[in-house]
Design a protein around this motif. Structure first.
Motif, PDB file in Angstrom:
ATOM      1  N   TYR A   1       0.822  -1.201   0.000  1.00 49.57           N
ATOM      2  CA  TYR A   1       0.000   0.000   0.000  1.00 49.57           C
ATOM      3  C   TYR A   1       0.861   1.258   0.000  1.00 49.57           C
ATOM      4  O   TYR A   1       0.519   2.259  -0.643  1.00 49.57           O
ATOM      5  N   GLU A   2       1.980   1.209   0.708  1.00 46.88           N
ATOM      6  CA  GLU A   2       2.878   2.367   0.757  1.00 46.88           C
ATOM      7  C   GLU A   2       3.432   2.719  -0.629  1.00 46.88           C
ATOM      8  O   GLU A   2       3.820   3.866  -0.862  1.00 46.88           O
ATOM      9  N   MET A   3       3.462   1.753  -1.530  1.00 51.61           N
ATOM     10  CA  MET A   3       4.006   1.974  -2.874  1.00 51.61           C
ATOM     11  C   MET A   3       3.006   2.614  -3.830  1.00 51.61           C
ATOM     12  O   MET A   3       3.375   3.081  -4.896  1.00 51.61           O
ATOM     13  N   LEU A   4       1.732   2.661  -3.421  1.00 50.33           N
ATOM     14  CA  LEU A   4       0.718   3.252  -4.286  1.00 50.33           C
ATOM     15  C   LEU A   4       0.940   4.765  -4.388  1.00 50.33           C
ATOM     16  O   LEU A   4       1.298   5.411  -3.403  1.00 50.33           O
ATOM     17  N   PRO A   5       0.713   5.340  -5.563  1.00 46.71           N
ATOM     18  CA  PRO A   5       0.978   6.778  -5.740  1.00 46.71           C
ATOM     19  C   PRO A   5       0.123   7.670  -4.851  1.00 46.71           C
ATOM     20  O   PRO A   5       0.547   8.767  -4.487  1.00 46.71           O
ATOM     21  N   GLN A   6      -1.087   7.210  -4.481  1.00 49.07           N
ATOM     22  CA  GLN A   6      -1.954   8.045  -3.647  1.00 49.07           C
ATOM     23  C   GLN A   6      -1.590   8.010  -2.169  1.00 49.07           C
ATOM     24  O   GLN A   6      -2.106   8.796  -1.378  1.00 49.07           O
ATOM     25  N   CYS A   7      -0.688   7.104  -1.797  1.00 48.10           N
ATOM     26  CA  CYS A   7      -0.298   6.997  -0.390  1.00 48.10           C
ATOM     27  C   CYS A   7       1.034   7.711  -0.178  1.00 48.10           C
ATOM     28  O   CYS A   7       2.038   7.378  -0.792  1.00 48.10           O
ATOM     29  N   THR A   8       1.043   8.679   0.727  1.00 49.11           N
ATOM     30  CA  THR A   8       2.282   9.395   1.049  1.00 49.11           C
ATOM     31  C   THR A   8       2.743   9.124   2.480  1.00 49.11           C
ATOM     32  O   THR A   8       3.735   9.678   2.931  1.00 49.11           O
ATOM     33  N   THR A   9       2.021   8.264   3.175  1.00 45.44           N
ATOM     34  CA  THR A   9       2.306   7.971   4.574  1.00 45.44           C
ATOM     35  C   THR A   9       3.276   6.791   4.705  1.00 45.44           C
ATOM     36  O   THR A   9       3.148   5.813   3.981  1.00 45.44           O
ATOM     37  N   LYS A  10       4.210   6.911   5.641  1.00 42.57           N
ATOM     38  CA  LYS A  10       5.110   5.816   5.964  1.00 42.57           C
ATOM     39  C   LYS A  10       4.719   5.234   7.318  1.00 42.57           C
ATOM     40  O   LYS A  10       4.521   5.967   8.278  1.00 42.57           O
ATOM     41  N   PHE A  11       4.604   3.913   7.350  1.00 40.90           N
ATOM     42  CA  PHE A  11       4.192   3.220   8.560  1.00 40.90           C
ATOM     43  C   PHE A  11       5.334   2.373   9.118  1.00 40.90           C
ATOM     44  O   PHE A  11       6.158   1.854   8.375  1.00 40.90           O
ATOM     45  N   LYS A  12       5.342   2.226  10.430  1.00 45.59           N
ATOM     46  CA  LYS A  12       6.202   1.228  11.048  1.00 45.59           C
ATOM     47  C   LYS A  12       5.502  -0.131  10.902  1.00 45.59           C
ATOM     48  O   LYS A  12       4.342  -0.202  10.502  1.00 45.59           O
ATOM     49  N   ASP A  13       6.211  -1.211  11.237  1.00 45.79           N
ATOM     50  CA  ASP A  13       5.582  -2.528  11.163  1.00 45.79           C
ATOM     51  C   ASP A  13       4.401  -2.594  12.120  1.00 45.79           C
ATOM     52  O   ASP A  13       4.481  -2.125  13.259  1.00 45.79           O
ATOM     53  N   PRO A  14       3.282  -3.174  11.683  1.00 45.81           N
ATOM     54  CA  PRO A  14       2.082  -3.253  12.529  1.00 45.81           C
ATOM     55  C   PRO A  14       2.322  -4.085  13.793  1.00 45.81           C
ATOM     56  O   PRO A  14       3.175  -4.974  13.823  1.00 45.81           O
TER      57      PRO A  14
ATOM     58  N   SER B   1      -1.561  18.839  11.317  1.00 48.57           N
ATOM     59  CA  SER B   1      -0.606  19.059  10.233  1.00 48.57           C
ATOM     60  C   SER B   1      -1.075  18.335   8.975  1.00 48.57           C
ATOM     61  O   SER B   1      -1.890  17.402   9.026  1.00 48.57           O
ATOM     62  N   GLU B   2      -0.546  18.748   7.852  1.00 56.28           N
ATOM     63  CA  GLU B   2      -0.898  18.114   6.577  1.00 56.28           C
ATOM     64  C   GLU B   2      -0.512  16.638   6.586  1.00 56.28           C
ATOM     65  O   GLU B   2      -1.270  15.780   6.112  1.00 56.28           O
ATOM     66  N   GLN B   3       0.664  16.320   7.142  1.00 54.37           N
ATOM     67  CA  GLN B   3       1.107  14.924   7.199  1.00 54.37           C
ATOM     68  C   GLN B   3       0.203  14.087   8.095  1.00 54.37           C
ATOM     69  O   GLN B   3      -0.123  12.950   7.765  1.00 54.37           O
ATOM     70  N   TRP B   4      -0.185  14.656   9.238  1.00 52.23           N
ATOM     71  CA  TRP B   4      -1.056  13.936  10.168  1.00 52.23           C
ATOM     72  C   TRP B   4      -2.424  13.666   9.527  1.00 52.23           C
ATOM     73  O   TRP B   4      -2.969  12.561   9.628  1.00 52.23           O
ATOM     74  N   THR B   5      -2.964  14.673   8.871  1.00 56.59           N
ATOM     75  CA  THR B   5      -4.271  14.523   8.222  1.00 56.59           C
ATOM     76  C   THR B   5      -4.220  13.478   7.120  1.00 56.59           C
ATOM     77  O   THR B   5      -5.123  12.638   6.995  1.00 56.59           O
ATOM     78  N   LYS B   6      -3.155  13.525   6.324  1.00 57.63           N
ATOM     79  CA  LYS B   6      -3.030  12.542   5.242  1.00 57.63           C
ATOM     80  C   LYS B   6      -2.868  11.134   5.813  1.00 57.63           C
ATOM     81  O   LYS B   6      -3.449  10.166   5.296  1.00 57.63           O
ATOM     82  N   ALA B   7      -2.111  11.014   6.896  1.00 59.37           N
ATOM     83  CA  ALA B   7      -1.928   9.708   7.532  1.00 59.37           C
ATOM     84  C   ALA B   7      -3.252   9.183   8.081  1.00 59.37           C
ATOM     85  O   ALA B   7      -3.520   7.973   8.032  1.00 59.37           O
ATOM     86  N   PHE B   8      -4.088  10.083   8.600  1.00 55.42           N
ATOM     87  CA  PHE B   8      -5.395   9.699   9.129  1.00 55.42           C
ATOM     88  C   PHE B   8      -6.220   9.023   8.035  1.00 55.42           C
ATOM     89  O   PHE B   8      -6.832   7.962   8.264  1.00 55.42           O
ATOM     90  N   TYR B   9      -6.218   9.616   6.831  1.00 56.12           N
ATOM     91  CA  TYR B   9      -7.013   9.057   5.740  1.00 56.12           C
ATOM     92  C   TYR B   9      -6.329   7.854   5.080  1.00 56.12           C
ATOM     93  O   TYR B   9      -6.997   6.863   4.747  1.00 56.12           O
ATOM     94  N   ASP B  10      -5.016   7.926   4.894  1.00 56.02           N
ATOM     95  CA  ASP B  10      -4.306   6.784   4.315  1.00 56.02           C
ATOM     96  C   ASP B  10      -4.501   5.544   5.182  1.00 56.02           C
ATOM     97  O   ASP B  10      -4.760   4.443   4.680  1.00 56.02           O
ATOM     98  N   SER B  11      -4.370   5.720   6.491  1.00 61.88           N
ATOM     99  CA  SER B  11      -4.483   4.582   7.395  1.00 61.88           C
ATOM    100  C   SER B  11      -5.913   4.060   7.470  1.00 61.88           C
ATOM    101  O   SER B  11      -6.141   2.862   7.683  1.00 61.88           O
ATOM    102  N   MET B  12      -6.897   4.952   7.304  1.00 60.34           N
ATOM    103  CA  MET B  12      -8.286   4.511   7.314  1.00 60.34           C
ATOM    104  C   MET B  12      -8.564   3.572   6.140  1.00 60.34           C
ATOM    105  O   MET B  12      -9.159   2.501   6.300  1.00 60.34           O
TER     106      MET B  12
END
Length: 271
Positions: free
Chosen positions: A31-44, A100-111
C-alpha cells in the motif's frame, strides 16, 4: 457436513498468527508503494484476546464498549492491530491549532489501509476455514457518549498491548500515533485462563482507564500546563478533559469522524 477446504499452497502446520502477521506486513508495504499513499508506517503490532475474558463484560456493564459477542456471536477471539505512523508524522502534528498536513493525510491513508487489512486478515482466515467478522467502520460513532460503539483500543488494552493516556490516546511500544483495527474469529487463538485475572483489578478497571484518560469526573486527575495550552478547543482544563468540548472541536476538524485522533494535539503531554 461441509468439508473445510484448505487453500492450495497453505501449510496447515504453519503458525496462523505468523501467517496473519506476514500477510499484514506485506499489504502495508504494498500500500505504501501506491501513488496516492504518502504515509510511511512502522511494522504493525498485532494482538489476540479471548472474547470470553471477563474484562469485556465489565466494559459492557460500565457502558463503555459493546461486547464482542454482541457484534459477532460465533466470535471467540479478537484480533486487534495497530498501524503505527512514522516518528516524522507524529512530530509534524505537534503545536498549532489545526492538524498538520502529514497527520491529516496519515489519518485518511491509514483509514483506507485498515479496511484492506481487515480483508487480508479475513482472507488468511478463509484459507484455514475459519469464520470471521469485521467489528465496525470509522463512522460508527456515538455522539451522546462521545466515543465509538466498539473500541479497538479497549480490546488492545485487554490484550496487554499498551496503556491509555490523555484524551483516550493509547500508548504502545511504538508510540501513540497510528490507527487501530480489529477482526473477530470463531477459533480460540487466545485462551482465557482463570489465573489471568490475577493481574487485573476488574472491579476498578474502568475507573483506572478513565483516570488515565484524564476525563473530568475521574479520580486523581492531574493535567499538565502543556496539555492545557496544547488543546485548540479549550477542552483540557485543570480538572481534566471535557469530552463534549473535545468532540465539538474534533467535529470541526472532521464532522464524520469526530474522534480525538483527528486532532491529537494533547497526546504529546500525557504526564
Amino acid at each position: 457436513m461441509k468439508k473445510t477446504v484448505i487453500a492450495e499452497g497453505f501449510d496447515p502446520k504453519e503458525n496462523i498468527k505468523k501467517r496473519i502477521k506476514d500477510a499484514v506486513v506485506a499489504e502495508v508495504r504494498r500500500y505504501e508503494m501506491l501513488p496516492q499513499c504518502t504515509t510511511k508506517f512502522k511494522d504493525p503490532i498485532i494482538g489476540y484476546i479471548s472474547a470470553k475474558h471477563p474484562i469485556f463484560m465489565k466494559y459492557l456493564e460500565e457502558d463503555i464498549c459493546l461486547h464482542p459477542k454482541a457484534i459477532y456471536r460465533p466470535g471467540n477471539t479478537v484480533v486487534v492491530y495497530m498501524l503505527p505512523f512514522s516518528e516524522e508524522i507524529a512530530e509534524s502534528n505537534k503545536g498549532g491549532d489545526m492538524p498538520s498536513e502529514q497527520w491529516t493525510k496519515a489519518f485518511y491513508d491509514s483509514m483506507h489501509l485498515s479496511m484492506k487489512l481487515n480483508g487480508v486478515i479475513r482472507n488468511t482466515l478463509d484459507e484455514v476455514g475459519r469464520l470471521h467478522s469485521a467489528t465496525n467502520i470509522p463512522t460508527d460513532w456515538n455522539p451522546e457518549e462521545h466515543r465509538e460503539e466498539w473500541s479497538h483500543k479497549l480490546a488492545a488494552y485487554a490484550a496487554g498491548m499498551g496503556r491509555f493516556g490523555i484524551a483516550g490516546s493509547f500508548h504502545t511500544e511504538l508510540g501513540f500515533a497510528g490507527r487501530w483495527g480489529s477482526v473477530l474469529v470463531d477459533e480460540h487463538y487466545a485462551i482465557f485462563e482463570e489465573e489471568d485475572l490475577e493481574i487485573w483489578d476488574l472491579d476498578h478497571v474502568v475507573d483506572h482507564i478513565m483516570s488515565d484518560c484524564k476525563y473530568e469526573g475521574a479520580e486523581d486527575v492531574r493535567v499538565s500546563r502543556e496539555a492545557i495550552e496544547a488543546c485548540p478547543g479549550g477542552a483540557v482544563g485543570e480538572k481534566g478533559i471535557d469530552r463534549e468540548k473535545c468532540q465539538q472541536w474534533c467535529k470541526k476538524v472532521n464532522k464524520y469522524i469526530p474522534s480525538q485522533e483527528v486532532c491529537g494535539k494533547c497526546f504529546f503531554y500525557d504526564k
